[in-house]
Design a protein around this motif. Structure first.
Motif, PDB file in Angstrom:
ATOM      1  N   ALA A 265       0.782  -1.212   0.145  1.00 17.56           N
ATOM      2  CA  ALA A 265      -0.283  -0.016  -0.685  1.00 17.56           C
ATOM      3  C   ALA A 265       0.937   1.272  -0.183  1.00 17.56           C
ATOM      4  O   ALA A 265       2.018   1.507   0.912  1.00 17.56           O
ATOM      5  N   SER A 266       0.743   1.852  -1.327  1.00 16.42           N
ATOM      6  CA  SER A 266       1.534   3.423  -1.232  1.00 16.42           C
ATOM      7  C   SER A 266       1.220   4.987  -0.896  1.00 16.42           C
ATOM      8  O   SER A 266       0.133   4.837  -1.612  1.00 16.42           O
ATOM      9  N   ASP A 267       1.941   5.193  -0.305  1.00 19.81           N
ATOM     10  CA  ASP A 267       1.047   7.166  -0.844  1.00 19.81           C
ATOM     11  C   ASP A 267       1.730   7.938   0.104  1.00 19.81           C
ATOM     12  O   ASP A 267       3.277   7.383   0.313  1.00 19.81           O
ATOM     13  N   ILE A 268       1.970   8.917   0.232  1.00 22.86           N
ATOM     14  CA  ILE A 268       3.486  10.292   0.010  1.00 22.86           C
ATOM     15  C   ILE A 268       3.894  10.077   0.582  1.00 22.86           C
ATOM     16  O   ILE A 268       2.712   9.793   2.789  1.00 22.86           O
ATOM     17  N   LEU A 295       4.400   7.578  -6.359  1.00 31.55           N
ATOM     18  CA  LEU A 295       5.419   6.012  -6.754  1.00 31.55           C
ATOM     19  C   LEU A 295       5.671   6.652  -8.382  1.00 31.55           C
ATOM     20  O   LEU A 295       6.305   5.535  -8.358  1.00 31.55           O
ATOM     21  N   ARG A 296       5.459   7.482  -8.415  1.00 32.40           N
ATOM     22  CA  ARG A 296       6.611   8.170  -9.722  1.00 32.40           C
ATOM     23  C   ARG A 296       8.036   7.963  -9.604  1.00 32.40           C
ATOM     24  O   ARG A 296       8.356   7.874 -10.757  1.00 32.40           O
ATOM     25  N   GLU A 297       8.254   8.023  -8.343  1.00 33.12           N
ATOM     26  CA  GLU A 297       9.899   8.628  -8.046  1.00 33.12           C
ATOM     27  C   GLU A 297      10.211   6.810  -7.522  1.00 33.12           C
ATOM     28  O   GLU A 297      11.220   5.614  -8.274  1.00 33.12           O
ATOM     29  N   THR A 298       9.600   5.832  -6.543  1.00 32.20           N
ATOM     30  CA  THR A 298       9.627   4.713  -5.867  1.00 32.20           C
ATOM     31  C   THR A 298       9.304   3.791  -6.716  1.00 32.20           C
ATOM     32  O   THR A 298      10.079   2.698  -5.752  1.00 32.20           O
ATOM     33  N   LYS A 299       8.824   3.944  -7.965  1.00 34.21           N
ATOM     34  CA  LYS A 299       8.656   2.717  -8.687  1.00 34.21           C
ATOM     35  C   LYS A 299       9.810   1.996  -9.336  1.00 34.21           C
ATOM     36  O   LYS A 299       9.962   1.137  -9.463  1.00 34.21           O
ATOM     37  N   ASP A 300      11.294   3.106  -9.452  1.00 33.48           N
ATOM     38  CA  ASP A 300      12.017   2.422  -9.863  1.00 33.48           C
ATOM     39  C   ASP A 300      12.946   1.686  -9.506  1.00 33.48           C
ATOM     40  O   ASP A 300      13.213   0.834  -9.422  1.00 33.48           O
ATOM     41  N   ALA A 301      12.603   1.305  -7.692  1.00 31.10           N
ATOM     42  CA  ALA A 301      12.889   1.091  -6.778  1.00 31.10           C
ATOM     43  C   ALA A 301      12.564  -0.560  -6.948  1.00 31.10           C
ATOM     44  O   ALA A 301      13.226  -2.021  -7.169  1.00 31.10           O
ATOM     45  N   LEU A 302      11.202  -0.324  -7.220  1.00 32.31           N
ATOM     46  CA  LEU A 302      10.411  -1.495  -7.371  1.00 32.31           C
ATOM     47  C   LEU A 302      10.666  -2.061  -8.647  1.00 32.31           C
ATOM     48  O   LEU A 302      11.079  -4.025  -8.550  1.00 32.31           O
ATOM     49  N   GLU A 303      10.914  -1.424  -9.730  1.00 33.09           N
ATOM     50  CA  GLU A 303      11.371  -1.896 -11.146  1.00 33.09           C
ATOM     51  C   GLU A 303      12.148  -2.764 -10.494  1.00 33.09           C
ATOM     52  O   GLU A 303      12.796  -3.810 -11.860  1.00 33.09           O
ATOM     53  N   LEU A 349       0.348   8.731 -13.191  1.00 34.41           N
ATOM     54  CA  LEU A 349       0.824   8.063 -12.161  1.00 34.41           C
ATOM     55  C   LEU A 349      -0.047   6.076 -12.532  1.00 34.41           C
ATOM     56  O   LEU A 349       0.430   5.405 -12.538  1.00 34.41           O
ATOM     57  N   LEU A 350      -0.544   6.424 -14.018  1.00 34.15           N
ATOM     58  CA  LEU A 350      -1.040   5.394 -14.647  1.00 34.15           C
ATOM     59  C   LEU A 350       0.428   5.139 -15.254  1.00 34.15           C
ATOM     60  O   LEU A 350      -0.076   3.590 -14.769  1.00 34.15           O
ATOM     61  N   SER A 351       0.749   5.389 -15.939  1.00 33.58           N
ATOM     62  CA  SER A 351       2.002   5.552 -16.595  1.00 33.58           C
ATOM     63  C   SER A 351       2.824   4.828 -15.790  1.00 33.58           C
ATOM     64  O   SER A 351       4.158   3.649 -16.411  1.00 33.58           O
ATOM     65  N   ALA A 352       3.412   5.266 -14.626  1.00 36.15           N
ATOM     66  CA  ALA A 352       4.316   4.917 -13.726  1.00 36.15           C
ATOM     67  C   ALA A 352       4.309   3.122 -13.231  1.00 36.15           C
ATOM     68  O   ALA A 352       5.017   2.517 -12.364  1.00 36.15           O
ATOM     69  N   VAL A 353       3.003   3.185 -13.007  1.00 37.13           N
ATOM     70  CA  VAL A 353       2.577   1.471 -12.159  1.00 37.13           C
ATOM     71  C   VAL A 353       2.345   0.443 -13.750  1.00 37.13           C
ATOM     72  O   VAL A 353       2.497  -0.529 -13.795  1.00 37.13           O
ATOM     73  N   ILE A 354       2.211   1.110 -14.292  1.00 39.41           N
ATOM     74  CA  ILE A 354       1.500  -0.679 -15.520  1.00 39.41           C
ATOM     75  C   ILE A 354       3.064  -1.110 -15.905  1.00 39.41           C
ATOM     76  O   ILE A 354       2.685  -2.740 -15.850  1.00 39.41           O
ATOM     77  N   PRO A 355       4.153  -0.506 -16.181  1.00 42.99           N
ATOM     78  CA  PRO A 355       5.448  -1.525 -16.047  1.00 42.99           C
ATOM     79  C   PRO A 355       5.605  -2.686 -14.753  1.00 42.99           C
ATOM     80  O   PRO A 355       6.602  -3.653 -14.759  1.00 42.99           O
ATOM     81  N   LEU A 356       5.675  -2.329 -13.874  1.00 45.17           N
ATOM     82  CA  LEU A 356       5.135  -2.979 -12.841  1.00 45.17           C
ATOM     83  C   LEU A 356       4.314  -3.777 -12.813  1.00 45.17           C
ATOM     84  O   LEU A 356       4.346  -5.096 -11.421  1.00 45.17           O
ATOM     85  N   MET A 357       3.092  -4.455 -13.966  1.00 43.47           N
ATOM     86  CA  MET A 357       1.970  -5.808 -13.884  1.00 43.47           C
ATOM     87  C   MET A 357       2.404  -6.562 -14.135  1.00 43.47           C
ATOM     88  O   MET A 357       3.550  -6.963 -15.203  1.00 43.47           O
ATOM     89  N   LYS A 358       2.093  -7.554 -13.854  1.00 41.07           N
ATOM     90  CA  LYS A 358       2.156  -8.742 -14.273  1.00 41.07           C
ATOM     91  C   LYS A 358       1.706  -8.839 -15.549  1.00 41.07           C
ATOM     92  O   LYS A 358       0.854  -8.873 -15.777  1.00 41.07           O
ATOM     93  N   LYS A 359       2.915 -10.050 -16.179  1.00 40.08           N
ATOM     94  CA  LYS A 359       1.904 -10.555 -17.513  1.00 40.08           C
ATOM     95  C   LYS A 359       0.967 -10.711 -17.671  1.00 40.08           C
ATOM     96  O   LYS A 359       0.525 -12.167 -16.467  1.00 40.08           O
TER      97      LYS A 359
END
Length: 412
Positions: A265-268, A295-303, A349-359
């Motif tokens: 669960a993510s928030d600022i 998430l637009r910044e922290t998503k890089d670490a997840l990726e 926000l959508l563009s930031a998280v879509i790459p984190l979605m599994k196939k």
């Protein structure tokens, strides 16, 4: 504390709200913490403040009609309080006039007294005039917002939305099965009525304070449940809940998953993440980690760590146009073309998280807006730029007697 002091605090709250960019809820909270107010005084103060803000343009119309001349902003605020009590709050006339006149400074007292006494004399005529006004004026909806509603929703639906947006929201709660939920005794004590269309939700006459403190229920509008149930994660899934605070949707996701699997669960960082953590702990959510930051910044670490999700919920910041009755000042913050910057943020926000979605994964985009540009418009744009996705389902709720307005779309 006397009613006069409650009115005095109401005036100071309205003054601070008009003279600053602060949200009304934060001002009310600060004033309540700095003043020794009992439950009844808090309710009375909140009624006046939120009632004035909900009906601001209507009250302004009545002020101009009763005295079409220049006056200070402070005198106008005092008149808002007085006229609201006389016409819409139905406070006894003598109390509304006398106590409100006492709020005015020496030079303006005579004017305030004369205007309020005229308001009392012409009360029935003014209320009849109100019934014949255009919906935007009658329900104090800014013209540019009401024009959008008429264009997108049609005349009849727009009138219903305006009326429901101007009525204080009913008390709604969700029974939290993670901690056993509400007992039959609880439901009887709070005079609860089950909302059949929304699992676990009840309309109540009073809040079950002990059950709330114990985490067995949560104050939450039924509309907040459409996004988690549309996402419908399995108990073995890994789920990302973006923009998760205050945690109501996260808790529903956890319940759907039987407190198994994993939710991030993510928030600022700051008060929002702190509130999220506190609520989830109280509600017995055990399958969730908190990720603080944008998430637009922290998503890089997840990726980079190759973290991928079976399901993603993006409950995006929005105009709040579906929840005006809960956020009385929101409509006054929306300038013409208010969706432009919001849409940019929603797409980011959508563009930031879509790459984190599994196939084969799925994503739900949701808002508490009823504006098509923020909802179907955003979905159309994101599908254009992410051609591997398609819209599988969507739900649009309009504010009504039971629920707030909300939107959710399922992509996969």
């Amino acid at each position: 504390m006397s009613d006069h002091n409650a009115r005095k605090i109401s005036l100071s709250i309205l003054r601070e709200w008009e003279e600053s960019s602060k949200f009304i809820d934060s001002i009310i909270d600060k004033k309540f913490r700095s003043n020794d107010l009992g439950h009844l005084d808090k309710s009375y103060t909140q009624n006046i403040v939120l009632g004035v803000i909900r009906n601001l343009s209507l009250l302004d119309h009545f002020v101009e009609k009763l005295r079409n001349s220049k006056m200070s902003s402070e005198t106008r605020r005092v008149l808002y309080i007085g006229i609201y009590q006389i016409l819409l709050m139905r406070t006894p006339d003598h109390a509304a006039v006398n106590e409100t006149v006492n709020l005015a400074n020496g030079k303006s007292r005579g004017m305030v007294n004369a205007i309020l006494r005229r308001c009392v004399r012409e009360k029935e005529n003014l209320l009849e005039e109100k019934e014949d006004m255009d919906p935007a004026d009658k329900f104090s909806i800014p013209d540019h917002i009401y024009a959008r509603w008429e264009k997108q929703l049609g005349k009849e639906t727009s009138m219903d939305v305006a009326e429901n947006s101007n009525i204080p929201a009913k008390l709604m709660i969700r029974s939290n099965e993670l901690l056993g939920g509400l007992s039959d005794e609880d439901l009887t004590e709070i005079d609860a009525t089950r909302i059949d269309q929304f699992k676990g939700f009840y309309e109540v006459k009073k809040l079950p304070l002990k059950a709330i403190a114990d985490g067995r229920c949560y104050v939450q509008d039924p509309s907040t449940s459409i996004a988690p149930y549309l996402l419908n994660p399995d108990s073995n899934h890994t789920v990302l809940d973006a923009c998760a605070s205050p945690g109501g949707k996260t808790a529903i996701l956890s319940s759907i998953m039987s407190n198994e699997g994993k939710i991030i669960a993510s928030d600022i960082e700051g008060p929002r993440s702190e509130r999220l953590l506190k609520n989830l702990k109280r509600l017995g959510v055990k399958n969730t980690e908190i990720l603080s930051g944008d998430l637009r910044e922290t998503k890089d670490a997840l990726e980079n760590e190759n973290v991928r999700f079976d399901r993603i919920l993006v409950d995006a910041p929005c105009s709040n146009s579906g929840v005006f009755r809960r956020r009385a000042d929101a409509k006054w913050r929306l300038m013409p073309n208010y969706t432009n910057e919001l849409i940019d943020l929603q797409l980011e926000l959508l563009s930031a998280v879509i790459p984190l979605m599994k196939k084969g994964g799925k994503l739900v985009y949701s808002t508490c807006s009823i504006d098509a540009e923020e909802n179907t418009g955003v979905i159309s744009k994101i599908i254009e730029t992410h051609t591997h996705l398609e819209k599988l389902d969507e739900v649009q709720l309009i504010p009504n007697d039971i629920n707030d307005g909300a939107y959710a779309a399922l992509l996969g």
